[in-house]
Design an enzyme around this catalytic site. Structure first.
Site, mmCIF file in Angstrom:
data_model
loop_
_atom_site.group_PDB
_atom_site.id
_atom_site.type_symbol
_atom_site.label_atom_id
_atom_site.label_comp_id
_atom_site.label_asym_id
_atom_site.label_seq_id
_atom_site.Cartn_x
_atom_site.Cartn_y
_atom_site.Cartn_z
ATOM 1 N N THR A 1 -80.544 -62.965 50.583
ATOM 2 C CA THR A 1 -79.889 -63.241 49.306
ATOM 3 C C THR A 1 -80.768 -62.704 48.174
ATOM 4 O OG1 THR A 1 -80.851 -65.450 49.457
ATOM 5 C CG2 THR A 1 -78.508 -65.250 49.962
ATOM 6 N N HIS B 1 -77.386 -69.589 60.417
ATOM 7 C CA HIS B 1 -78.176 -68.801 59.469
ATOM 8 C C HIS B 1 -79.200 -67.892 60.104
ATOM 9 C CE1 HIS B 1 -76.786 -70.652 55.694
ATOM 10 N NE2 HIS B 1 -76.659 -71.746 56.437
ATOM 11 N N LYS C 1 -89.500 -59.678 58.825
ATOM 12 C CA LYS C 1 -89.239 -59.165 57.468
ATOM 13 C C LYS C 1 -90.148 -57.985 57.134
ATOM 14 C CE LYS C 1 -87.720 -63.738 55.806
ATOM 15 N NZ LYS C 1 -86.350 -63.586 55.319
ATOM 16 N N LYS D 1 -90.277 -62.949 49.472
ATOM 17 C CA LYS D 1 -89.500 -63.697 50.472
ATOM 18 C C LYS D 1 -90.503 -64.397 51.374
ATOM 19 C CE LYS D 1 -87.716 -59.640 51.716
ATOM 20 N NZ LYS D 1 -86.288 -59.895 51.766
ATOM 21 N N ARG D 2 -90.004 -65.254 52.264
ATOM 22 C CA ARG D 2 -90.936 -65.868 53.202
ATOM 23 C C ARG D 2 -91.659 -64.798 54.007
ATOM 24 N NH1 ARG D 2 -91.145 -71.647 53.686
ATOM 25 N NH2 ARG D 2 -92.344 -71.253 55.574
ATOM 26 N N LYS E 1 -79.968 -60.684 44.555
ATOM 27 C CA LYS E 1 -80.526 -61.028 43.238
ATOM 28 C C LYS E 1 -81.195 -59.812 42.615
ATOM 29 C CE LYS E 1 -81.245 -65.583 45.094
ATOM 30 N NZ LYS E 1 -82.152 -66.407 45.903
#
Ligand code: 6GP
Length: 832
Positions: free
Chosen positions: A666, A367, A564, A558-559, A670
């Site tokens: 993911t 992952h 990110k 998100k985290r 969504k």
């Protein structure tokens, strides 16, 4: 059977409003122990959950019995995390009794929303990996696949995030505090799990060398089962979570007082194994307790899997035809050594046979490529905690290295990369290599990520085993992420194309032609607006901030992680703030920047970025010169429940990771499914989202993974030059550096500025800044044309069929697991 019981039995299974109402009243009194006047909302939640659970149990037994009778091949999804969220709406919706339940509650003068909101959010996971596992459970059950989830029943899930003066503070999350109505405790399903001790060699009955693990400490793993309701309610699968129990093999009577207290202490210590979820997302922290958790649940699960298999079989030859075990990342990878141990030491198999069975049974999903996330446990620790496993790992390694092509070619560098043991510094066991070697298939979670796996971390393994790596692009369940989270849009969709999309998301493509229909566009906007209102109310409750419904809801949830690049987003926010202040006469499109996400408690940089966003929010939101055209909110405690409110309301989806670093994502799926337009890099599944929605319907910016790689390989770039040449960026950074957002502590953000300059800007925030701003401007311009914006939003929704986790799970089922759907027979009699 007594007629009274018989009728109550039927009632338990009846799905009409009257029986539901009667069940509620009965459960409230006889199980919750309250009368209607004294009952709290929480009491009602427990009541409703128990009554709904009643309606699941018979079908659950039927499903399990069908698997058993058919001796179907099962898939076991081993995962340290299951981020399932609330289950009430999910169960009602999948059973198809949402309206009936609402009406039954209505007749009792209760609001469904209040009842639903009383359920705690089951946060047994950190982020993407854990939520994917939960989507897979839903998809397996919805397609009738015999799938079991195995994990840990953490007493404390992921911490609750609160802000104190803009800083993240962690509070314990106690989802089990008032009991969990969904689970069934199975005190009889109990397995011993050993730790420590030593290995004894002996001769077996035929004089062969054999081993036994002795003088170990034991902990018991006790099962708790949660039914997983598939869509339509036909198949009900099982999520089995293990809880640690102390063994009772000490005799209290013989202890003096000191020893007695010690024994009790020991009991408490062993039960700590399932106490708390490690709050790290995609980062490894290498704590001994974590390693023990991994072994604890893996060992219990394997023992359970073998027990189930042995109900039908006397030899292990057929195990790979009856059980597929999927390793969700390397966390359960010790299972490879454990299955070898169980087969050899406990069941007397020969090494070669055991290895063949093991490899044919296991498969492994990677992952993340982040080097800090690759688990590598010190050999000395593994040796101490699991001495027999260490031996087995050495032996696997020795046999493999002797036969490897690298050895034949005399390529020592490659040989050392392939080794299960990292010999540099303190020696470590590489769990990724163990997982790779012990599996017949290894997969990445998006096309790009899978290619990068082949080129980077697993390049040498890929050369050894060119057929082993395969791609399985992630997906999301349309039940939770569209049907349940977004009733406004899902009702609109169903009114036009029917309900087929709920279990076959490909059908949503039929909406594409509706993108040109003015009336449909108007209705699509109305649904979005409704969701934005709901989110605005939530924002007001959570943060006290009033936001404009007509502004662009620009969402990054998100985290919190440097790769990110929430930092890139907040820098753009500051630049936009400056532009608005400089040009007060321009008619700006109002923008609401919405952030949410937790940082690992020890990840200082991530926490500092949260504080920066909150500091920027404080200044921007109260500056009259921007005329409310810009608002910044950071919603606390992002979890599945919050996601269900935020995602349907988004106009823009921020997927802006440094290319090559986000395995898939993911949330990107969504958000697009709910009609948000993506601003994103060509990273992870964004690449495939672009293919599906078309390049005209997504805002792509920034360096590609290849360019990132080149830039880093060629000694990096000079962020100072980039900053100097971009006035907007320079000004934003200068403001942060001089305390414009932190007058109370002007140096607060030095570490961030440092990382972006002297630190070399590893995540290429400055390198991508200009192009990111260009993409943001393009989005803002487009938003002015509401018809065109809506057209693109509809195309996004309509193009997401391929990202259903039903599709993903089907690919696993056919290409990795060889598992097939089983149709349960419901004889109506149920299980006694
Ligand atoms: C995440 C990845 O970061 C994300 O890109 C992906 O979508 C998700 O897994 C599901 O595949 N990784 C983790 O959450 C993690 O802990 C060890 O990786």
């Amino acid at each position: 059977m007594d007629a009274r019981y018989k009728s109550r039995d039927i009632e338990r299974r009846s799905l009409d409003v009257d029986s539901l109402k009667r069940s509620f009243l009965e459960w409230l009194v006889y199980s919750v122990g309250k009368d209607a006047r004294a009952a709290t909302r929480r009491d009602w939640f427990h009541t409703v959950a128990l009554a709904v659970r009643d309606r699941v149990v018979d079908r659950w037994m039927d499903t399990t019995r069908s698997y058993y009778h058919e001796d179907a091949k099962r898939v076991y999804y081993l995962s340290l995390e299951f981020l399932i969220g609330r289950l009430l709406t999910n169960s009602l919706s999948n059973l198809g009794i949402m309206d009936e339940c609402r009406q039954a509650l209505d007749r009792l003068g209760l609001s469904m929303d209040d009842v639903v909101d009383s359920e705690p959010d089951a946060a047994l996971g950190n982020g993407g990996l854990g939520r994917l596992a939960a989507c897979f459970l839903d998809s397996m059950a919805s397609q009738g696949l015999p799938g079991y989830g195995y994990g840990i029943r953490y007493e404390f899930g992921l911490f609750e995030q609160r802000f104190e003066n803009g800083w993240q503070v962690e509070h314990p999350e106690q989802w089990l505090q008032f009991g969990n109505p969904w689970e069934f405790a199975r005190p009889e399903v109990l397995y011993p799990v050993q730790f420590y001790g030593r290995v004894e060699e002996f001769r077996d009955s035929v004089g062969e060398r054999a081993y036994r693990w002795v003088d170990s400490e034991r902990v018991l793993a006790m099962a708790y089962d949660t039914p997983v309701v598939g869509y339509g309610g036909d198949t009900i699968n099982t999520l089995r979570l293990w809880s640690a129990r102390a063994t009772s093999d000490f005799n209290f009577g013989h202890f003096n007082e000191g020893a007695y207290m010690k024994a009790v202490e020991q009991k408490i210590l062993s039960e700590n194994l399932s106490r708390v979820l490690y709050p790290n997302d995609a980062t490894e922290i290498g704590k001994e307790l974590r390693f023990k958790q991994e072994y604890f649940f893996t060992s219990a699960s394997l023992q359970d899997i073998l027990r189930r298999y042995l109900q039908h079989h006397t030899s292990f030859d057929n195990l790979p035809n009856k059980a597929a075990i999927q390793l969700n990342d390397t966390h359960p990878a010790i299972g490879i050594a454990e299955l070898m141990r169980l087969l050899i030491d406990q069941h007397g198999l020969r090494w070669e046979k055991a290895w063949e069975i093991t490899q044919a049974t296991f498969a492994y999903t990677n992952h993340t490529l982040l080097p800090e996330a690759l688990e590598a446990w010190p050999v000395r620790m593994v040796e101490r905690i699991l001495p027999r496993h260490m031996q087995i790992i050495y032996e696997i390694n020795a046999k493999f290295l002797t036969r490897s092509k690298a050895k034949a070619a005399g390529d020592n560098a490659r040989l050392s990369h392939l080794s299960l043991i990292d010999e540099r510094g303190d020696r470590r066991v590489r769990m990724g290599n163990l997982a790779f070697l012990g599996s017949h298939k290894v997969n990445g979670v998006s096309a790009l990520h899978t290619e990068l796996m082949k080129e980077t971390v697993f390049a040498d393994f890929h050369a050894e085993f060119p057929d082993r790596i395969t791609n399985k692009t992630n997906g999301i369940t349309p039940r939770r992420w569209l049907k349940q989270a977004n009733p406004a849009l899902s009702e609109l969709i169903s009114s036009r194309i029917g309900e087929g999309w709920i279990s076959d998301l490909g059908q949503i493509a039929a909406l594409k032609e509706k993108a040109d229909d003015v009336v449909f566009r108007e209705e699509f906007r109305r649904a979005k607006r409704k969701n934005k209102k709901r989110l605005a109310a939530y924002i007001a409750r959570q943060t006290g901030e009033e936001v404009q419904i007509d502004s662009i809801f620009d969402v990054q949830v998100k985290r919190m992680h440097e790769y990110k690049r929430q930092l890139l987003n907040v820098l753009h926010t500051v630049a936009l703030y400056n532009e608005m202040r400089d040009n007060p006469t321009v008619s700006w499109v109002p923008v609401t920047k919405i952030f949410a996400g937790k940082a690992a408690p020890s990840y200082h940089m991530a926490k500092l970025i949260i504080k920066l966003i909150n500091d920027v929010a404080k200044v921007v939101n109260h500056d009259p010169s921007v005329h409310d055209n810009l608002k910044v909110v950071y919603l606390p405690n992002y979890n599945v429940t919050a996601a269900e409110i935020i995602i349907p309301a988004a106009d823009i989806s921020e997927q802006i990771s440094t290319a090559g670093m986000e395995a898939s994502g993911t949330g990107n799926m969504k958000l697009a499914l709910n009609g948000a337009l993506t601003i994103g890099t060509l990273d992870g599944a964004n690449v495939e989202i672009r293919e599906q929605v078309g390049a005209d319907n997504i805002f792509i910016f920034g360096l590609t993974a290849e360019e990132v790689n080149d830039l880093r390989a060629n000694g990096g770039f000079n962020p100072r030059e980039v900053i100097a040449s971009n006035p907007a960026l320079k000004r934003a950074l200068d403001m942060i550096a001089t305390g414009a957002f932190s007058p109370d502590d002007r140096n607060r953000y030095q570490p961030i500025l440092q990382a972006l300059t002297d630190g070399g800007d590893h995540f290429l925030v400055t390198a991508d800044f200009a192009d990111y701003c260009r993409a943001q401007d393009a989005a803002m311009q487009l938003y002015r044309d509401s018809e065109e914006w809506t057209r693109k939003a509809i195309i996004n929704t309509a193009s997401m069929g391929w990202f259903s986790s039903d599709r993903t799970v089907n690919e696993y089922a056919t290409e990795i697991w060889d598992v097939h759907p089983v149709k349960p027979t419901h004889d109506g009699e149920g299980f006694r």
